[in-house]
Enzyme design. Structure first.
Site, short mmCIF file in Angstrom:
data_model
loop_
_atom_site.label_atom_id
_atom_site.label_comp_id
_atom_site.label_asym_id
_atom_site.label_seq_id
_atom_site.Cartn_x
_atom_site.Cartn_y
_atom_site.Cartn_z
N SER A 116 0.83 -1.18 0.00
CA SER A 116 0.00 0.00 0.00
C SER A 116 0.88 1.26 0.00
O SER A 116 1.79 1.35 -0.82
CB SER A 116 -0.93 -0.07 1.22
N ASP A 124 -9.06 -4.51 -6.66
CA ASP A 124 -8.56 -3.80 -5.49
C ASP A 124 -9.18 -2.41 -5.49
O ASP A 124 -8.92 -1.60 -6.39
CB ASP A 124 -7.02 -3.71 -5.55
N HIS A 133 -7.46 -5.49 -1.02
CA HIS A 133 -6.24 -4.67 -1.08
C HIS A 133 -5.07 -5.37 -0.40
O HIS A 133 -3.96 -4.87 -0.43
CB HIS A 133 -6.55 -3.33 -0.38
#
Lengths: 383, 265
Positions: free
Chosen positions: B95, B217, B245
């Site tokens: 991320s 995602d 995610h």
């Protein structure tokens, strides 16, 4: 879920859904469809939980809720907003648990959704109030700190031919300023005024009166050469001031007449200044006068002294009224202490403050101020 | 304070093996690597950590001014590698930490020999033709959602924690709630994460890089991963069929396979 929808599921008094491994709604009960404002055909097998909540909720699901579900197997009381087909948001509380299947893609997540309009409104209001309170508390603390910093007596100026040492130690843990103050400022060429004083009380209210007295002395010093006259005017100003507080003050005018410093001073209800001679002998100077700001017709007298090589020690009652159990520090300790000190303003000031603090185990009940002046033409070597 | 303490770093696996540094993203902490770390530690020196401000890191070290730039987190990673004497490091960032990993590589190219960017996005906000997927109001909505879920921190208990720094068990009780970092820090980190733009940094990457993500995602869509892949010359991209995610939690087997195949090249 297999078999016909059970009454327990379909008619539950809360929103209830089963999600597949991808987060898509497989089954939704009547209450959930009501909360979502959507038909069964729109939702089941089509939309994921993420697509039914606000954008922020979508991020929160992926960054917080799904990781918690994956690692703990459950979440409780997650606050989200579902967004209805017409865009209306409904605040809800979501709890969920995970039932693993034989294969990872057969994992099922059961989700309970409770409408929480009133509760969330209340919580939002509460949160807002907490923020307001916190901001107000922070502002107040900051204001008090700033104010107190400005009211702490400043470092005395450098004066040619004069050696000055000053110390101020607030009472208690040092966070609350008291009424003690000192000031040294120039009134004419070769002419300076030294002041030490103590306004009754503590805290910001006392400190604002302290500031008033300090500035009034500065203004009056320009008009009244005789310190006793100055105190009479100061007495009137404090009486006229909108306060019940009064103060004690010593004012000393120092004139450099070419042959050294000539002192004239006056005392208003304050502990008498001390004179320390180079031979170590110590004596009080002047005579007690009235408290300043109490009576209409006060009595102040003027003392005179040639400084020569002497030291002039001004201090507040925080020194001699320092208390251990029922014993006061008193003049009987102060005079020998000053006598035993080095003949140097910094040494005397430091010794007096240290002794007064030690006497109270470092936790003074009253604030302490000391101002020591000496002829600086031939400063004695340090040590 | 040592970087290892500040970052709550933990190492596992054979001491002499090639190091892999696992860096979690916005939201939770190093427990996100729960499924993949033990597998990687079979033949790698695996170091996990909590970014300052998250999980078990030293929260007092979170100076909002300093950490208003992702570079500060990158500097922490570099400091940790130097302190632990790591070299030839595989840096795995999830991320927002995919961008932190890129910045760490640019700051200390000699330390890192490969990057694995999991669910990367160089910019979350839309910008002209660039699709980040989010608008500023979406981010504002996220902050409000986080506030609503931080009520535990607004409770009288939180007041007790602040007033009793000598009673860490009170803080532990609050912090034990996984994925609920301190609200003021989480809020700040959310802003830094979602308002960042690292598109110009990607072209400077000079080590073998794997872009790894799921097909669906919602935070970093395939188009965001594709952009990262296109900008980093010679990079490899693997898209795992699936949702979410966090492939290392939702599809750990596929995630491990992709990382192992990449490292074997």
């Amino acid at each position: 879920m297999s078999g016909p929808r059970s009454d327990l599921f379909e008619n539950a008094p809360c929103g209830y859904a089963v999600l597949d491994a991808s987060g898509r709604v497989v089954e939704a009960n009547a209450e959930l469809l009501r909360l979502l404002g959507r038909s069964r055909d729109e939702v089941e097998g089509r939309l994921s939980l993420a697509e039914l909540v606000s954008a922020g909720g979508r991020i929160y699901l992926d960054t917080h809720v799904y990781p918690m579900l994956a690692l703990n197997g459950f979440v409780r009381e997650v606050a989200l907003d579902v967004v209805q087909a017409d865009g209306e948001r409904v605040p809800v509380l979501v709890s969920a648990n995970v039932t693993p299947g034989p294969e990872p893609d057969q994992t099922r997540t059961r989700v309970v959704v409770l409408e929480a309009r009133d509760r969330r409104r209340y919580e939002t209001d509460l949160l807002e109030s907490m923020r307001t309170i916190e901001a107000a508390r922070r502002d107040a603390a900051e204001l008090a700190e700033t104010l107190q910093r400005t009211l702490i007596p400043p470092t005395p100026p450098a004066v040619e031919g004069l050696s000055i040492a000053a110390a101020y130690r607030p009472a208690g843990d040092g966070r609350e300023v008291g009424g003690d103050f000192y000031d040294v400022f120039q009134v004419a060429e070769h002419e300076w005024l030294a002041v030490i004083g103590d306004v009754t009380g503590k805290g910001v209210a006392a400190a604002t009166v302290t500031a008033f007295v300090r500035h009034t002395v500065r203004a009056l010093a320009m008009q009244f050469r005789d310190p006793a006259d100055l105190l009479v005017e100061l007495n009137r100003a404090v009486l006229d001031h909108d306060t019940d507080r009064f103060c004690t003050v010593v004012v000393v005018r120092l004139v450099d007449d070419g042959a050294g410093w000539s002192l004239t001073g006056s005392i208003g209800g304050h502990p008498l200044p001390l004179v320390r001679r180079p031979d170590g002998s110590v004596a009080e100077l002047g005579t007690h006068g009235s408290l300043v700001g109490v009576i209409d017709a006060p009595i102040f007298s003027t003392f005179r002294h040639r400084l020569g090589d002497d030291l002039l020690v001004l201090y507040t009652d925080g020194v001699i009224e320092a208390r251990r159990d029922r014993t006061l520090f008193g003049l009987e300790r102060l005079l020998p202490l000053v006598s035993a000190s080095d003949h140097d303003p910094s040494a005397v000031t430091a010794d007096v403050v240290e002794a007064a603090l030690d006497f109270q185990d470092g936790d003074p009940r009253d604030d302490i101020a000391v101002l020591t002046l000496g002829s600086g033409r031939n400063p004695p070597p340090p040590g | 304070m040592d970087a290892a303490v500040r970052l709550n770093a933990h190492a596992s696996g054979p001491a002499g093996a090639r190091p892999i540094l696992l860096v979690h993203g916005f939201g939770c902490d190093q427990s996100m690597w729960h499924h993949v770390a033990p597998e990687l530690a079979v033949d790698h020196r695996v170091v996990q950590l909590d970014l300052v401000g998250s999980g078990g890191s030293d929260l007092d070290s979170y100076d909002p001014d300093r950490y208003s730039r992702l570079e500060a987190h990158a500097e922490d990673l570099v400091a940790l590698c130097r302190e632990l004497g790591l070299e030839d490091v595989v840096l795995v960032g999830h991320s927002v930490s995919a961008m932190i990993a890129v910045l760490a590589h640019l700051a200390a190219p000699e330390l890192f020999s490969a990057l694995v960017l999991v669910g990367p996005s160089a910019r979350y906000l839309d910008d002209g033709d660039y699709v980040g997927g989010f608008s500023p109001s979406d981010i504002e909505d996220l902050l409000e959602t986080m506030d609503s879920n931080h009520l535990g921190w607004q409770s009288p208990l939180a007041g007790l924690v602040m007033a009793n720094p000598d009673r860490p068990e009170l803080a532990a009780e609050l912090e034990a709630t996984f994925c609920r970092n301190r609200p003021e820090i989480a809020r700040h980190f959310a802003g830094v994460t979602f308002l960042g733009d690292n598109r110009d940094d990607l072209r400077k990457v000079t080590v073998p890089t794997l872009v790894l993500q799921t097909r669906h995602d919602a935070i970093a869509p395939v188009s965001a991963g594709q952009f990262v892949h296109d900008q980093i010359a010679g990079s490899q991209m693997v898209v795992i069929e699936g949702h979410g995610h966090v492939p290392h939690l939702s599809a750990p087997t596929e995630t491990l396979k992709a990382i192992r195949e990449f490292l074997a090249r």
